[in-house]
Design a protein around this motif. Sequence first.
Motif, PDB file in Angstrom:
ATOM      1  N   LEU A   5     -35.837 -81.965  47.917  1.00 26.51           N
ATOM      2  CA  LEU A   5     -36.921 -81.516  47.053  1.00 26.51           C
ATOM      3  C   LEU A   5     -36.982 -79.997  47.138  1.00 26.51           C
ATOM      4  O   LEU A   5     -37.226 -79.444  48.213  1.00 26.51           O
ATOM      5  CB  LEU A   5     -38.244 -82.136  47.503  1.00 26.51           C
ATOM      6  CG  LEU A   5     -39.498 -81.688  46.766  1.00 26.51           C
ATOM      7  CD1 LEU A   5     -39.435 -82.048  45.296  1.00 26.51           C
ATOM      8  CD2 LEU A   5     -40.719 -82.318  47.412  1.00 26.51           C
ATOM      9  N   ASN A   6     -36.704 -79.318  46.033  1.00 27.60           N
ATOM     10  CA  ASN A   6     -36.716 -77.854  46.025  1.00 27.60           C
ATOM     11  C   ASN A   6     -38.120 -77.303  45.837  1.00 27.60           C
ATOM     12  O   ASN A   6     -38.525 -76.385  46.538  1.00 27.60           O
ATOM     13  CB  ASN A   6     -35.793 -77.320  44.929  1.00 27.60           C
ATOM     14  CG  ASN A   6     -34.358 -77.701  45.175  1.00 27.60           C
ATOM     15  OD1 ASN A   6     -33.878 -77.683  46.302  1.00 27.60           O
ATOM     16  ND2 ASN A   6     -33.657 -78.082  44.119  1.00 27.60           N
ATOM     17  N   PHE A   7     -38.839 -77.840  44.856  1.00 28.44           N
ATOM     18  CA  PHE A   7     -40.226 -77.432  44.644  1.00 28.44           C
ATOM     19  C   PHE A   7     -40.953 -78.430  43.773  1.00 28.44           C
ATOM     20  O   PHE A   7     -40.348 -79.292  43.144  1.00 28.44           O
ATOM     21  CB  PHE A   7     -40.323 -76.007  44.064  1.00 28.44           C
ATOM     22  CG  PHE A   7     -39.642 -75.815  42.731  1.00 28.44           C
ATOM     23  CD1 PHE A   7     -40.264 -76.170  41.543  1.00 28.44           C
ATOM     24  CD2 PHE A   7     -38.382 -75.246  42.672  1.00 28.44           C
ATOM     25  CE1 PHE A   7     -39.640 -75.976  40.328  1.00 28.44           C
ATOM     26  CE2 PHE A   7     -37.747 -75.039  41.454  1.00 28.44           C
ATOM     27  CZ  PHE A   7     -38.379 -75.408  40.278  1.00 28.44           C
ATOM     28  N   LEU A   8     -42.267 -78.283  43.779  1.00 27.60           N
ATOM     29  CA  LEU A   8     -43.155 -79.125  42.990  1.00 27.60           C
ATOM     30  C   LEU A   8     -44.289 -78.228  42.517  1.00 27.60           C
ATOM     31  O   LEU A   8     -44.809 -77.428  43.299  1.00 27.60           O
ATOM     32  CB  LEU A   8     -43.673 -80.242  43.896  1.00 27.60           C
ATOM     33  CG  LEU A   8     -44.726 -81.202  43.412  1.00 27.60           C
ATOM     34  CD1 LEU A   8     -44.607 -82.483  44.220  1.00 27.60           C
ATOM     35  CD2 LEU A   8     -46.123 -80.681  43.516  1.00 27.60           C
ATOM     36  N   HIS A   9     -44.667 -78.353  41.238  1.00 32.58           N
ATOM     37  CA  HIS A   9     -45.784 -77.579  40.705  1.00 32.58           C
ATOM     38  C   HIS A   9     -46.744 -78.515  39.989  1.00 32.58           C
ATOM     39  O   HIS A   9     -46.312 -79.402  39.240  1.00 32.58           O
ATOM     40  CB  HIS A   9     -45.310 -76.505  39.731  1.00 32.58           C
ATOM     41  CG  HIS A   9     -44.483 -75.439  40.364  1.00 32.58           C
ATOM     42  ND1 HIS A   9     -44.963 -74.611  41.351  1.00 32.58           N
ATOM     43  CD2 HIS A   9     -43.205 -75.062  40.162  1.00 32.58           C
ATOM     44  CE1 HIS A   9     -44.016 -73.767  41.721  1.00 32.58           C
ATOM     45  NE2 HIS A   9     -42.933 -74.031  41.023  1.00 32.58           N
ATOM     46  N   ASN A  48     -38.548 -80.439  41.101  1.00 24.24           N
ATOM     47  CA  ASN A  48     -37.164 -79.974  41.005  1.00 24.24           C
ATOM     48  C   ASN A  48     -36.440 -80.433  42.266  1.00 24.24           C
ATOM     49  O   ASN A  48     -36.930 -80.201  43.374  1.00 24.24           O
ATOM     50  CB  ASN A  48     -37.133 -78.447  40.885  1.00 24.24           C
ATOM     51  CG  ASN A  48     -35.730 -77.895  40.850  1.00 24.24           C
ATOM     52  OD1 ASN A  48     -35.104 -77.722  41.893  1.00 24.24           O
ATOM     53  ND2 ASN A  48     -35.244 -77.590  39.661  1.00 24.24           N
ATOM     54  N   MET A  49     -35.311 -81.100  42.088  1.00 25.23           N
ATOM     55  CA  MET A  49     -34.546 -81.588  43.238  1.00 25.23           C
ATOM     56  C   MET A  49     -33.068 -81.317  43.055  1.00 25.23           C
ATOM     57  O   MET A  49     -32.572 -81.177  41.941  1.00 25.23           O
ATOM     58  CB  MET A  49     -34.787 -83.077  43.467  1.00 25.23           C
ATOM     59  CG  MET A  49     -34.179 -83.984  42.439  1.00 25.23           C
ATOM     60  SD  MET A  49     -34.355 -85.712  42.910  1.00 25.23           S
ATOM     61  CE  MET A  49     -32.972 -86.423  42.032  1.00 25.23           C
ATOM     62  N   THR A  50     -32.376 -81.238  44.184  1.00 23.62           N
ATOM     63  CA  THR A  50     -30.924 -81.119  44.234  1.00 23.62           C
ATOM     64  C   THR A  50     -30.397 -82.387  44.885  1.00 23.62           C
ATOM     65  O   THR A  50     -30.993 -82.878  45.837  1.00 23.62           O
ATOM     66  CB  THR A  50     -30.506 -79.897  45.074  1.00 23.62           C
ATOM     67  OG1 THR A  50     -31.156 -78.744  44.547  1.00 23.62           O
ATOM     68  CG2 THR A  50     -29.010 -79.685  45.042  1.00 23.62           C
ATOM     69  N   ALA A  51     -29.276 -82.902  44.369  1.00 21.80           N
ATOM     70  CA  ALA A  51     -28.743 -84.149  44.921  1.00 21.80           C
ATOM     71  C   ALA A  51     -27.254 -84.260  44.632  1.00 21.80           C
ATOM     72  O   ALA A  51     -26.692 -83.527  43.821  1.00 21.80           O
ATOM     73  CB  ALA A  51     -29.478 -85.348  44.336  1.00 21.80           C
ATOM     74  N   ASP A  52     -26.628 -85.218  45.303  1.00 18.72           N
ATOM     75  CA  ASP A  52     -25.257 -85.583  44.999  1.00 18.72           C
ATOM     76  C   ASP A  52     -25.227 -86.220  43.603  1.00 18.72           C
ATOM     77  O   ASP A  52     -26.245 -86.721  43.127  1.00 18.72           O
ATOM     78  CB  ASP A  52     -24.737 -86.593  46.029  1.00 18.72           C
ATOM     79  CG  ASP A  52     -24.642 -86.000  47.435  1.00 18.72           C
ATOM     80  OD1 ASP A  52     -24.452 -84.769  47.550  1.00 18.72           O
ATOM     81  OD2 ASP A  52     -24.775 -86.764  48.405  1.00 18.72           O
ATOM     82  N   PRO A  53     -24.077 -86.239  42.946  1.00 20.84           N
ATOM     83  CA  PRO A  53     -24.003 -86.861  41.628  1.00 20.84           C
ATOM     84  C   PRO A  53     -24.451 -88.329  41.674  1.00 20.84           C
ATOM     85  O   PRO A  53     -24.165 -89.052  42.632  1.00 20.84           O
ATOM     86  CB  PRO A  53     -22.518 -86.760  41.265  1.00 20.84           C
ATOM     87  CG  PRO A  53     -22.000 -85.607  42.064  1.00 20.84           C
ATOM     88  CD  PRO A  53     -22.787 -85.652  43.350  1.00 20.84           C
TER      89      PRO A  53
END
Length: 128
Positions: A5-9, A48-53
């Motif tokens: 989890l990169n951020f949340l607004h 906004n999240m970053t993840a594996d494909p």
Amino acid sequence: MKVKLNFLHICDEVIASIDGKISIIGMFSVINTLKVPANHPKFYIMVNMTADPGKYDQLIEIVSPSGRVVSKIEGKSVIIKEGGVSNFIANFVNTPLPELGRYKIRVSVEGEILSDDEGYFFDVIKKA
């Protein structure tokens, strides 16, 4: 599966342009009310999240100060490339606010909770 989890607004409005740009309008952390129970007419939570494909089931829950889930939105995200980013935009409408206090935002992906209970929240206070 590696998900971050990169951020949340929490905000009044989110606009996603055709070229992928996100506009976040009216960020807030406090909701004023004259009385409880109350309902908030509309707000957005942008995650906004970053993840594996892969394809991911996502869940955003609003948890009341007494620990009860008062609203939730489920959705799916698709990450195409390694280290890819996904924006999950949830539109909460007529959200119940049964009590004053701190409401926590709980974000889960594939059943794993990504948000710590203290980091993402909004407060409901009585307007004087």
